[in-house]
Design a protein around this motif. Sequence first.
Motif, PDB file in Angstrom:
ATOM      1  N   THR A   6       0.836  -1.203   0.000  1.00  0.00           N
ATOM      2  CA  THR A   6       0.000   0.000   0.000  1.00  0.00           C
ATOM      3  C   THR A   6       0.869   1.250   0.000  1.00  0.00           C
ATOM      4  N   ALA A   7       0.635   2.123  -0.976  1.00  0.00           N
ATOM      5  CA  ALA A   7       1.449   3.327  -1.135  1.00  0.00           C
ATOM      6  C   ALA A   7       0.905   4.144  -2.301  1.00  0.00           C
ATOM      7  N   VAL A   8       1.424   5.352  -2.434  1.00  0.00           N
ATOM      8  CA  VAL A   8       1.227   6.106  -3.668  1.00  0.00           C
ATOM      9  C   VAL A   8       2.366   5.728  -4.617  1.00  0.00           C
ATOM     10  N   TYR A   9       2.000   5.318  -5.805  1.00  0.00           N
ATOM     11  CA  TYR A   9       2.988   4.891  -6.799  1.00  0.00           C
ATOM     12  C   TYR A   9       3.209   6.012  -7.809  1.00  0.00           C
ATOM     13  N   TYR A  10       4.480   6.346  -8.013  1.00  0.00           N
ATOM     14  CA  TYR A  10       4.858   7.438  -8.897  1.00  0.00           C
ATOM     15  C   TYR A  10       5.665   6.905 -10.083  1.00  0.00           C
ATOM     16  N   CYS A  11       5.367   7.444 -11.229  1.00  0.00           N
ATOM     17  CA  CYS A  11       6.131   7.162 -12.433  1.00  0.00           C
ATOM     18  C   CYS A  11       7.227   8.222 -12.576  1.00  0.00           C
ATOM     19  N   HIS A  12       8.388   7.795 -13.047  1.00  0.00           N
ATOM     20  CA  HIS A  12       9.492   8.724 -13.296  1.00  0.00           C
ATOM     21  C   HIS A  12      10.120   8.371 -14.637  1.00  0.00           C
ATOM     22  N   ALA A  13      10.551   9.400 -15.356  1.00  0.00           N
ATOM     23  CA  ALA A  13      11.197   9.167 -16.646  1.00  0.00           C
ATOM     24  C   ALA A  13      12.320  10.165 -16.862  1.00  0.00           C
ATOM     25  N   TYR A  14      13.373   9.691 -17.496  1.00  0.00           N
ATOM     26  CA  TYR A  14      14.465  10.557 -17.934  1.00  0.00           C
ATOM     27  C   TYR A  14      14.334  10.785 -19.438  1.00  0.00           C
ATOM     28  N   ASP A  15      14.423  12.044 -19.821  1.00  0.00           N
ATOM     29  CA  ASP A  15      14.364  12.434 -21.224  1.00  0.00           C
ATOM     30  C   ASP A  15      15.728  12.991 -21.625  1.00  0.00           C
ATOM     31  N   TRP A  16      16.329  12.439 -22.687  1.00  0.00           N
ATOM     32  CA  TRP A  16      17.646  12.858 -23.160  1.00  0.00           C
ATOM     33  C   TRP A  16      17.469  13.805 -24.342  1.00  0.00           C
ATOM     34  N   ASP A  17      17.959  15.038 -24.191  1.00  0.00           N
ATOM     35  CA  ASP A  17      17.757  16.018 -25.267  1.00  0.00           C
ATOM     36  C   ASP A  17      18.974  16.163 -26.170  1.00  0.00           C
ATOM     37  N   GLY A  18      19.938  15.280 -25.980  1.00  0.00           N
ATOM     38  CA  GLY A  18      21.145  15.316 -26.794  1.00  0.00           C
ATOM     39  C   GLY A  18      22.340  15.857 -26.049  1.00  0.00           C
ATOM     40  N   SER A  19      22.058  16.576 -24.962  1.00  0.00           N
ATOM     41  CA  SER A  19      23.176  17.112 -24.180  1.00  0.00           C
ATOM     42  C   SER A  19      23.024  16.843 -22.694  1.00  0.00           C
ATOM     43  N   LYS A  20      21.830  16.630 -22.225  1.00  0.00           N
ATOM     44  CA  LYS A  20      21.608  16.380 -20.803  1.00  0.00           C
ATOM     45  C   LYS A  20      20.315  15.609 -20.612  1.00  0.00           C
ATOM     46  N   TYR A  21      20.239  14.965 -19.420  1.00  0.00           N
ATOM     47  CA  TYR A  21      19.012  14.295 -19.023  1.00  0.00           C
ATOM     48  C   TYR A  21      18.150  15.246 -18.199  1.00  0.00           C
ATOM     49  N   ALA A  22      16.859  15.143 -18.384  1.00  0.00           N
ATOM     50  CA  ALA A  22      15.910  15.851 -17.529  1.00  0.00           C
ATOM     51  C   ALA A  22      14.964  14.816 -16.949  1.00  0.00           C
ATOM     52  N   GLY A  23      14.733  14.897 -15.659  1.00  0.00           N
ATOM     53  CA  GLY A  23      13.856  13.934 -14.993  1.00  0.00           C
ATOM     54  C   GLY A  23      12.481  14.509 -14.756  1.00  0.00           C
ATOM     55  N   TYR A  24      11.477  13.663 -14.884  1.00  0.00           N
ATOM     56  CA  TYR A  24      10.088  14.086 -14.707  1.00  0.00           C
ATOM     57  C   TYR A  24       9.352  13.080 -13.831  1.00  0.00           C
ATOM     58  N   TRP A  25       8.410  13.600 -13.044  1.00  0.00           N
ATOM     59  CA  TRP A  25       7.575  12.779 -12.171  1.00  0.00           C
ATOM     60  C   TRP A  25       6.116  12.887 -12.590  1.00  0.00           C
ATOM     61  N   GLY A  26       5.395  11.787 -12.409  1.00  0.00           N
ATOM     62  CA  GLY A  26       3.955  11.823 -12.533  1.00  0.00           C
ATOM     63  C   GLY A  26       3.330  12.305 -11.239  1.00  0.00           C
ATOM     64  N   GLN A  27       1.995  12.402 -11.248  1.00  0.00           N
ATOM     65  CA  GLN A  27       1.300  12.942 -10.075  1.00  0.00           C
ATOM     66  C   GLN A  27       1.044  11.883  -9.012  1.00  0.00           C
ATOM     67  N   GLY A  28       1.212  10.626  -9.365  1.00  0.00           N
ATOM     68  CA  GLY A  28       1.027   9.542  -8.414  1.00  0.00           C
ATOM     69  C   GLY A  28      -0.352   8.920  -8.506  1.00  0.00           C
ATOM     70  N   THR A  29      -0.411   7.628  -8.195  1.00  0.00           N
ATOM     71  CA  THR A  29      -1.676   6.910  -8.148  1.00  0.00           C
ATOM     72  C   THR A  29      -1.689   6.033  -6.900  1.00  0.00           C
ATOM     73  N   GLN A  30      -2.796   6.053  -6.186  1.00  0.00           N
ATOM     74  CA  GLN A  30      -2.893   5.335  -4.907  1.00  0.00           C
ATOM     75  C   GLN A  30      -3.175   3.857  -5.150  1.00  0.00           C
ATOM     76  N   VAL A  31      -2.402   3.023  -4.480  1.00  0.00           N
ATOM     77  CA  VAL A  31      -2.650   1.582  -4.444  1.00  0.00           C
ATOM     78  C   VAL A  31      -2.877   1.198  -2.992  1.00  0.00           C
ATOM     79  N   THR A  32      -4.017   0.599  -2.720  1.00  0.00           N
ATOM     80  CA  THR A  32      -4.363   0.159  -1.372  1.00  0.00           C
ATOM     81  C   THR A  32      -4.661  -1.327  -1.392  1.00  0.00           C
ATOM     82  N   VAL A  33      -3.930  -2.067  -0.563  1.00  0.00           N
ATOM     83  CA  VAL A  33      -4.122  -3.513  -0.471  1.00  0.00           C
ATOM     84  C   VAL A  33      -4.707  -3.807   0.911  1.00  0.00           C
ATOM     85  N   SER A  34      -5.950  -4.198   0.914  1.00  0.00           N
ATOM     86  CA  SER A  34      -6.649  -4.401   2.188  1.00  0.00           C
ATOM     87  C   SER A  34      -7.842  -5.317   1.975  1.00  0.00           C
TER      88      SER A  34
END
Length: 119
Positions: free
Chosen positions: A90-118
């Motif tokens: 059980t947690a909020v699950y976040y997606c993350h991605a690195y985008d390469w623009d040819g000279s550097k990486y930029a990291g991005y996060w999603g807003q999150g989605t709740q997973v509850t196991v109960s």
Amino acid sequence: QVQLVESGGGLVQPGGSLRLSCAASGSIFSINVMSWYRQAPGKERELVASIGSGGSTNYGDSVKGRFTISRDNPKNTVYLQMNSLKPEDTAVYYCHAYDWDGSKYAGYWGQGTQVTVSS
């Protein structure tokens, strides 16, 4: 800018399964590593799984053998198949991605989605 939108979270009983999806959109150059993290209340954010553009994968110890990460490169989408779910997943699950623009990486996060196991 790259936007990441997660979907697929929800409430599931112990032992059940869920599939999370995360789609990247916007001004994408070349999405490289895509990952799933999670954060439970009162705990630090932790890596769940990651996948490179070539398909190499890495998993956190607590999910090995139960979770599977995959991706669809043309769609810039990453998936997380979660089986044999436990209450401690059980947690909020976040997606993350690195985008390469040819000279550097930029990291991005999603807003999150709740997973509850109960029960």
